[in-house]
Design a protein around this motif. Structure first.
Motif, short mmCIF file in Angstrom:
data_model
loop_
_atom_site.label_atom_id
_atom_site.label_comp_id
_atom_site.label_asym_id
_atom_site.label_seq_id
_atom_site.Cartn_x
_atom_site.Cartn_y
_atom_site.Cartn_z
N ARG A 164 -20.31 0.05 -47.07
CA ARG A 164 -19.73 -1.20 -46.41
C ARG A 164 -18.20 -0.93 -46.13
NH1 ARG A 164 -19.56 -5.21 -50.62
NH2 ARG A 164 -19.29 -6.66 -49.01
N VAL A 165 -17.81 -1.24 -45.00
CA VAL A 165 -16.36 -1.29 -44.84
C VAL A 165 -16.06 -2.63 -44.42
CG1 VAL A 165 -14.73 -0.19 -43.35
CG2 VAL A 165 -16.76 1.18 -44.09
N LEU A 166 -14.83 -2.99 -45.09
CA LEU A 166 -14.15 -4.23 -44.95
C LEU A 166 -13.02 -4.48 -44.44
CD1 LEU A 166 -16.31 -4.65 -47.47
CD2 LEU A 166 -16.01 -7.19 -46.80
N ASP A 167 -12.39 -5.31 -43.29
CA ASP A 167 -10.99 -5.19 -43.14
C ASP A 167 -10.51 -6.82 -43.38
OD1 ASP A 167 -11.19 -7.07 -40.75
OD2 ASP A 167 -12.07 -5.36 -39.80
N GLN A 168 -9.34 -6.84 -43.30
CA GLN A 168 -8.84 -8.24 -43.37
C GLN A 168 -8.24 -8.93 -42.05
OE1 GLN A 168 -5.97 -7.07 -46.61
NE2 GLN A 168 -7.21 -8.24 -48.05
N GLY A 169 -8.77 -8.62 -41.16
CA GLY A 169 -8.35 -9.01 -39.73
C GLY A 169 -9.12 -10.38 -39.35
N GLU A 170 -8.71 -10.56 -38.16
CA GLU A 170 -9.33 -11.88 -37.40
C GLU A 170 -10.89 -12.03 -37.14
OE1 GLU A 170 -6.70 -13.00 -34.36
OE2 GLU A 170 -5.14 -12.59 -35.38
N GLY A 171 -11.50 -10.63 -37.14
CA GLY A 171 -12.94 -10.49 -36.93
C GLY A 171 -13.07 -10.60 -35.25
N PHE A 172 -14.47 -10.22 -35.08
CA PHE A 172 -14.71 -10.38 -33.62
C PHE A 172 -16.30 -10.66 -33.52
CE2 PHE A 172 -15.41 -6.26 -35.14
CZ PHE A 172 -16.65 -5.62 -34.51
N GLU A 173 -16.74 -11.05 -32.29
CA GLU A 173 -18.06 -11.10 -32.19
C GLU A 173 -18.74 -9.84 -31.71
OE1 GLU A 173 -19.44 -13.96 -32.88
OE2 GLU A 173 -17.44 -14.72 -33.28
#
Length: 147
Positions: free
Chosen positions: A85-94
């Motif tokens: 699992r790789v998680l970031d703290q950005g705004e996200g995208f579709e």
């Protein structure tokens, strides 16, 4: 050979210098699972692509935002797969909006290639907005049965 599962969790700042460290951990997890060197290499490519995307596109190279990388064997008692699992703290995208790198109009563009590579090298890849914000990429590689 691996006898029981566990989770290794790395939290790194959005810094490309950390890619080699993540690669070392990825390679080690593959070896613990008894995978061959070629499989370990391609898992490493998928993990690197995912972390690069998290740093570059997710966290926009903001050093103070973290990327979390988790390696786990599932199910823990008798592992049948390696889950990354790789998680970031950005705004996200579709995820549906990612360009298809094989479409004729996109062949010379770089966008979408990382996710294409991940899907090529792993048995399952899912992308979703994480409950804590940012994006979560979940990649699964099935372990060969019978070693």
């Amino acid at each position: 050979m691996l006898t029981r599962g566990g989770t290794v969790r790395l939290q790194i700042h959005s810094n490309f210098d950390m890619l080699d460290f993540v690669q070392v951990v990825s390679d080690r997890m593959g070896r613990m699972a008894g995978m061959d060197e070629e499989t370990i290499h391609w898992i490493g490519v998928a993990v690197r692509e995912s972390v690069i995307n998290a740093i570059k596109h997710g966290n926009r190279e903001n050093f103070h935002k973290l990327v979390t990388v988790e390696f786990s064997f599932s199910p823990p008692a008798d592992p049948g797969e390696l889950v990354v699992r790789v998680l970031d703290q950005g705004e996200g995208f579709e995820p549906e909006e990612i360009a298809d790198p094989l479409a004729p109009e996109n062949l010379l563009k770089s966008s979408g290639r990382g996710i294409f590579f991940m899907r090529s090298f792993m048995d399952d890849v899912s992308l979703r907005r994480a409950s804590e914000g940012g994006m979560e990429v979940r990649m699964v590689k099935k372990l060969s049965s019978g070693g």
